[in-house]
Design a protein around this motif. Structure first.
Motif, PDB file in Angstrom:
ATOM      1  N   ALA A  14      40.387   1.043 -44.844  1.00 33.29           N
ATOM      2  CA  ALA A  14      41.365   2.127 -44.886  1.00 33.29           C
ATOM      3  C   ALA A  14      40.671   3.479 -44.993  1.00 33.29           C
ATOM      4  N   THR A  15      41.179   4.451 -44.265  1.00 30.77           N
ATOM      5  CA  THR A  15      40.621   5.803 -44.302  1.00 30.77           C
ATOM      6  C   THR A  15      41.738   6.808 -44.482  1.00 30.77           C
ATOM      7  N   GLU A  16      41.350   7.995 -44.905  1.00 30.74           N
ATOM      8  CA  GLU A  16      42.291   9.103 -45.033  1.00 30.74           C
ATOM      9  C   GLU A  16      41.764  10.274 -44.226  1.00 30.74           C
ATOM     10  N   ARG A  17      42.616  10.829 -43.422  1.00 29.12           N
ATOM     11  CA  ARG A  17      42.286  12.021 -42.644  1.00 29.12           C
ATOM     12  C   ARG A  17      43.244  13.125 -43.065  1.00 29.12           C
ATOM     13  N   VAL A  18      42.715  14.305 -43.326  1.00 26.59           N
ATOM     14  CA  VAL A  18      43.543  15.446 -43.713  1.00 26.59           C
ATOM     15  C   VAL A  18      43.409  16.525 -42.645  1.00 26.59           C
ATOM     16  N   ILE A  19      44.545  16.952 -42.104  1.00 24.52           N
ATOM     17  CA  ILE A  19      44.565  17.990 -41.074  1.00 24.52           C
ATOM     18  C   ILE A  19      45.295  19.203 -41.634  1.00 24.52           C
ATOM     19  N   GLN A  43      54.980   4.679 -36.705  1.00 23.19           N
ATOM     20  CA  GLN A  43      55.389   3.363 -36.221  1.00 23.19           C
ATOM     21  C   GLN A  43      54.496   2.886 -35.080  1.00 23.19           C
ATOM     22  N   THR A  44      54.136   3.802 -34.186  1.00 18.82           N
ATOM     23  CA  THR A  44      53.349   3.415 -33.007  1.00 18.82           C
ATOM     24  C   THR A  44      51.890   3.142 -33.361  1.00 18.82           C
ATOM     25  N   THR A  45      51.314   3.929 -34.259  1.00 18.68           N
ATOM     26  CA  THR A  45      49.885   3.791 -34.564  1.00 18.68           C
ATOM     27  C   THR A  45      49.608   2.997 -35.837  1.00 18.68           C
ATOM     28  N   SER A  46      50.665   2.589 -36.547  1.00 13.36           N
ATOM     29  CA  SER A  46      50.511   1.792 -37.789  1.00 13.36           C
ATOM     30  C   SER A  46      49.730   2.561 -38.848  1.00 13.36           C
ATOM     31  N   VAL A  47      50.093   3.822 -39.044  1.00 10.99           N
ATOM     32  CA  VAL A  47      49.488   4.627 -40.106  1.00 10.99           C
ATOM     33  C   VAL A  47      50.601   5.156 -41.001  1.00 10.99           C
ATOM     34  N   GLN A  48      50.208   5.803 -42.095  1.00  6.72           N
ATOM     35  CA  GLN A  48      51.149   6.500 -42.961  1.00  6.72           C
ATOM     36  C   GLN A  48      50.767   7.970 -42.992  1.00  6.72           C
ATOM     37  N   ILE A  49      51.759   8.838 -42.835  1.00 12.45           N
ATOM     38  CA  ILE A  49      51.504  10.280 -42.812  1.00 12.45           C
ATOM     39  C   ILE A  49      52.268  10.929 -43.953  1.00 12.45           C
ATOM     40  N   MET A  50      51.536  11.695 -44.773  1.00 19.23           N
ATOM     41  CA  MET A  50      52.157  12.411 -45.887  1.00 19.23           C
ATOM     42  C   MET A  50      51.911  13.897 -45.719  1.00 19.23           C
ATOM     43  N   LEU A  56      48.655  17.717 -43.372  1.00 20.46           N
ATOM     44  CA  LEU A  56      49.151  16.361 -43.179  1.00 20.46           C
ATOM     45  C   LEU A  56      48.012  15.397 -43.491  1.00 20.46           C
ATOM     46  N   ALA A  57      48.283  14.419 -44.355  1.00 18.86           N
ATOM     47  CA  ALA A  57      47.303  13.389 -44.689  1.00 18.86           C
ATOM     48  C   ALA A  57      47.675  12.120 -43.942  1.00 18.86           C
ATOM     49  N   VAL A  58      46.720  11.577 -43.201  1.00 21.96           N
ATOM     50  CA  VAL A  58      46.941  10.373 -42.402  1.00 21.96           C
ATOM     51  C   VAL A  58      46.154   9.229 -43.030  1.00 21.96           C
ATOM     52  N   PHE A  59      46.863   8.148 -43.395  1.00 18.66           N
ATOM     53  CA  PHE A  59      46.243   6.982 -44.002  1.00 18.66           C
ATOM     54  C   PHE A  59      46.337   5.806 -43.037  1.00 18.66           C
ATOM     55  N   GLY A  60      45.220   5.128 -42.822  1.00 20.15           N
ATOM     56  CA  GLY A  60      45.240   3.960 -41.945  1.00 20.15           C
ATOM     57  C   GLY A  60      43.851   3.514 -41.593  1.00 20.15           C
ATOM     58  N   GLU A  61      43.759   2.449 -40.796  1.00 19.53           N
ATOM     59  CA  GLU A  61      42.459   1.992 -40.333  1.00 19.53           C
ATOM     60  C   GLU A  61      41.810   3.063 -39.473  1.00 19.53           C
ATOM     61  N   GLY A  62      40.500   3.038 -39.415  1.00 22.69           N
ATOM     62  CA  GLY A  62      39.746   4.114 -38.773  1.00 22.69           C
ATOM     63  C   GLY A  62      40.239   4.506 -37.394  1.00 22.69           C
ATOM     64  N   ALA A  63      40.303   3.543 -36.465  1.00 21.88           N
ATOM     65  CA  ALA A  63      40.702   3.848 -35.086  1.00 21.88           C
ATOM     66  C   ALA A  63      42.146   4.330 -35.020  1.00 21.88           C
ATOM     67  N   ALA A  64      43.028   3.688 -35.808  1.00 22.37           N
ATOM     68  CA  ALA A  64      44.436   4.078 -35.808  1.00 22.37           C
ATOM     69  C   ALA A  64      44.608   5.486 -36.366  1.00 22.37           C
ATOM     70  N   ALA A  65      43.891   5.782 -37.449  1.00 21.82           N
ATOM     71  CA  ALA A  65      43.973   7.113 -38.040  1.00 21.82           C
ATOM     72  C   ALA A  65      43.445   8.172 -37.075  1.00 21.82           C
TER      73      ALA A  65
END
Length: 337
Positions: A14-19, A43-50, A56-65
């Motif tokens: 799991a990774t977190e990306r912040v934009i 829904q399409t990329t199987s991530v969570q966005i907060m 915006l913080a994106v949580f998910g597997e590396g490629a999906a994030a």
């Protein structure tokens, strides 16, 4: 706008990306009403966005994030240019992976649409953008080749994009007129004799072409251009004996043209013209035993230079998501389709 990779907070996967987005007003438009754009990306990329303020913080597997971040960045850049972000735009970026690399170079002012790899077809009423890689390749082929085929299932934009390119070429002065045609073949029903004059009799078959034109040109302008015969919408049978010069010509529903009709139509091509043939081999309405001219054209013309064949699948359907599911169900039931 900046992107920061933060340390993995839960697992090694799991990774977190912040934009960070400088303009909070554009961020609101990016998220969409009730955050529906974010929900579709999740829904399409199987991530969570907060959302955190203007981040915006994106949580998910590396490629999906990474994919979700790329899509978000592409949509925000679109907003920065003053363009809106609608459902179709989100869908397009998700299908095409956000970032769009340059593909090919062309000359001429009218083809600035290819600059930077983005493809935008300008018409009087709207800006049309391909939503899948196959659609993008198809639009390139329409400008590259004097004769192009678009073959695939319903809802993949074959006719819509062809008419859009035709309108673009017409308003840019590359052609003098637009000619749209299709076989007047009933889809499995015998409607009998229709009332009215010749135009009244054939118009029901031509209605999809009128619909596409009215999407790109004001209705009053369409009516005036048809009256002046700078736009013609006619059944395939009306093409015999003509030479179609300096025109953008579209034959729709070509799977319902016979072999002789297809040969007749293809040999109408004149100087300064472009011709597009669209069809769906799974929806042939010809009488039993009558060979489809589209199948013969594929077989006979596939190796001729300057003739392109572009193919679409259920993955390129851009109508309703159920349309793709329906097409896939029929294909699974009949592998020969």
């Amino acid at each position: 706008m900046s992107t920061t990779d933060l340390p993995d907070s839960v697992t090694e996967v799991a990774t977190e990306r912040v934009i960070e987005f400088p303009d909070n007003r554009l961020l609101i438009d990016l998220c969409g009403e009730f955050d529906r754009n974010l929900a579709e990306i999740e829904q399409t990329t199987s991530v969570q966005i907060m959302r955190r303020g203007n981040q915006l913080a994106v949580f998910g597997e590396g490629a999906a994030a990474d994919e979700a971040v790329s899509v978000l960045q592409a949509l925000y850049e679109r907003l920065e240019t003053g363009k809106p972000v609608e459902h179709a735009d989100v869908d397009r970026e998700l299908r095409m992976g956000g970032a769009d690399d340059a593909t090919g170079t062309r000359d001429g002012d009218q083809l600035e649409m290819f600059r930077g790899g983005k493809v935008e077809i300008k018409t009087r009423k709207k800006l049309v953008e391909p939503r899948t890689d196959a659609q993008k390749a198809y639009v390139h082929a329409l400008f590259e080749n004097e004769l192009a085929f678009g073959i695939g299932p319903a809802g993949t934009g074959k006719t819509y994009l062809a008419v859009a390119v035709g309108v673009n070429m017409f308003i840019e002065g590359a052609v003098d007129r637009i000619i749209l045609s299709r076989p007047a073949v009933e889809a499995g029903e015998k409607l009998g004799y229709l009332p009215g004059d010749m135009k009244d009799k054939v118009d029901p078959y031509m209605q999809p072409l009128y619909d596409a034109l009215n999407d790109f040109l004001p209705s009053k302008q369409v009516a005036k251009l048809i009256e002046e015969k700078r736009i013609e919408i006619a059944p395939l049978a009306f093409m015999r004996g003509r030479t179609l010069a300096n025109a953008f010509v579209v034959l729709d529903e070509a799977q319902n043209a016979t072999t002789m009709q297809m040969k007749m139509f293809l040999t109408r091509l004149g100087e300064g013209s472009r011709m597009v043939i669209t069809g769906d081999r799974t929806q042939i309405d010809l009488p039993r035993g009558v060979q489809s001219g589209l199948r013969d054209a594929e077989r006979l013309l596939n190796n001729i230079p300057s003739i392109s064949f572009n193919y679409f699948t259920s993955k390129d359907v851009v109508r309703h998501p159920l349309v793709a599911a329906i097409i896939e169900a029929y294909e699974a039931d009949d592998p020969a389709r």
